[in-house]
Enzyme design. Structure first.
Site, PDB file in Angstrom:
ATOM      1  N   CYS A  51      19.839   3.815  31.783  1.00 15.38           N
ATOM      2  CA  CYS A  51      20.962   2.979  32.279  1.00 15.38           C
ATOM      3  C   CYS A  51      22.333   2.526  31.869  1.00 15.38           C
ATOM      4  CB  CYS A  51      20.415   1.648  32.886  1.00 15.38           C
ATOM      5  SG  CYS A  51      19.659   0.279  32.089  1.00 15.38           S
ATOM      6  N   ALA A  52      22.952   1.521  31.548  1.00 15.77           N
ATOM      7  CA  ALA A  52      24.162   0.685  30.512  1.00 15.77           C
ATOM      8  C   ALA A  52      23.624   1.334  29.535  1.00 15.77           C
ATOM      9  CB  ALA A  52      25.020   0.267  31.077  1.00 15.77           C
TER      10      ALA A  52
END
Length: 254
Positions: free
Chosen positions: A198-199
């Site tokens: 994800c981030a």
């Protein structure tokens, strides 16, 4: 790599929540690229707290530990010991998630050929090729700071995107089974490697990896968390924890 200070609880909020005030964090070699996160406050607490200096011998020791743990998994991949009697409460989950030493690695192998990582890793196409990744599951698909797509990676990597927000009220559970199936099919291919990201690689992506371990390897939630935390510090937000608890209760009924 090591990380100083506790990161417990800071990722209870959305990794994307502060995108109204974007900032770019420069990452030291060997990752000569940039990581764009939500806001300076959150990005600083996640990345600036990391000690990016190389520690001699630590990489070798980590590799040896990983080899030993993989050997255990190969003989008992589903951790067949008796499961906990009941699904843990959210408080118990948070206490477990807050244990251990936070990891600030860009990517970690948390299960044989299954890696958890961040955008720095996901955006480095040469690095992905060098590490031999064949599949990518992006739990931040479509976010303004995320480049991941079929077109970005081309035909050499199989891509699956989950357009999730790291907010406690975002329902990630409809993606549990499709994402788990994608991971399972990838790992069923000889020599395949999959990156789930994800981030920051701590909340959304870790939730999907935990769901996979629960669905396909029949691990109770507590054991799934413990298996991943041996290799990477994770902290799904409170809403995702509740959704994983529901999955745990559902799976116990079958």
């Amino acid at each position: 790599m090591s990380c100083r200070g506790s990161l417990g609880g800071i990722l209870q909020r959305d990794e994307d929540f502060c995108l109204r005030n974007p900032t770019v964090i420069r990452v030291s070699p060997p990752y000569l690229s940039t990581l764009q996160l939500g806001c300076k406050e959150d990005a600083g607490r996640v990345l600036a707290s990391c000690n990016w200096e190389e520690e001699q011998g630590q990489g070798v020791a980590a590799s040896l530990r990983m080899a030993e743990e993989d050997a255990v998994l190969s003989t008992d991949p589903e951790c067949s010991r008796a499961p906990p009697a009941e699904t843990p409460t959210v408080k118990e989950l948070e206490e477990l998630l807050n244990t251990g030493r936070p990891s600030c690695n860009h990517v970690d192998e948390v299960w044989p050929n299954l890696f958890l990582g961040d955008l720095v890793t996901a955006h480095n196409r040469f690095g992905l090729w060098k590490m031999g990744f064949s599949h990518i599951l992006n739990a931040a698909h479509g976010m303004v700071f995320c480049k991941g797509s079929h077109g970005f990676y081309g035909p050499t990597i199989e891509y699956y995107g989950v357009p999730a927000y790291d907010l406690p009220d975002f329902d990630l559970s409809p993606y549990f089974y499709p994402a788990a199936e994608f991971i399972h099919k990838a790992l069923s291919i000889q020599g395949a490697k999959i990156l789930v990201h994800c981030a920051v690689g701590i909340s959304r992506s870790s939730t999907l990896v935990l769901a996979y371990l629960m669905i396909y390897h029949h691990l109770p939630l507590i054991e799934a968390i413990e298996a991943v935390k041996k290799h990477r510090w994770i902290f799904p937000n409170r809403g995702f924890q509740k959704q994983l608890r529901n999955l745990d209760m559902q799976l116990r009924q079958h």
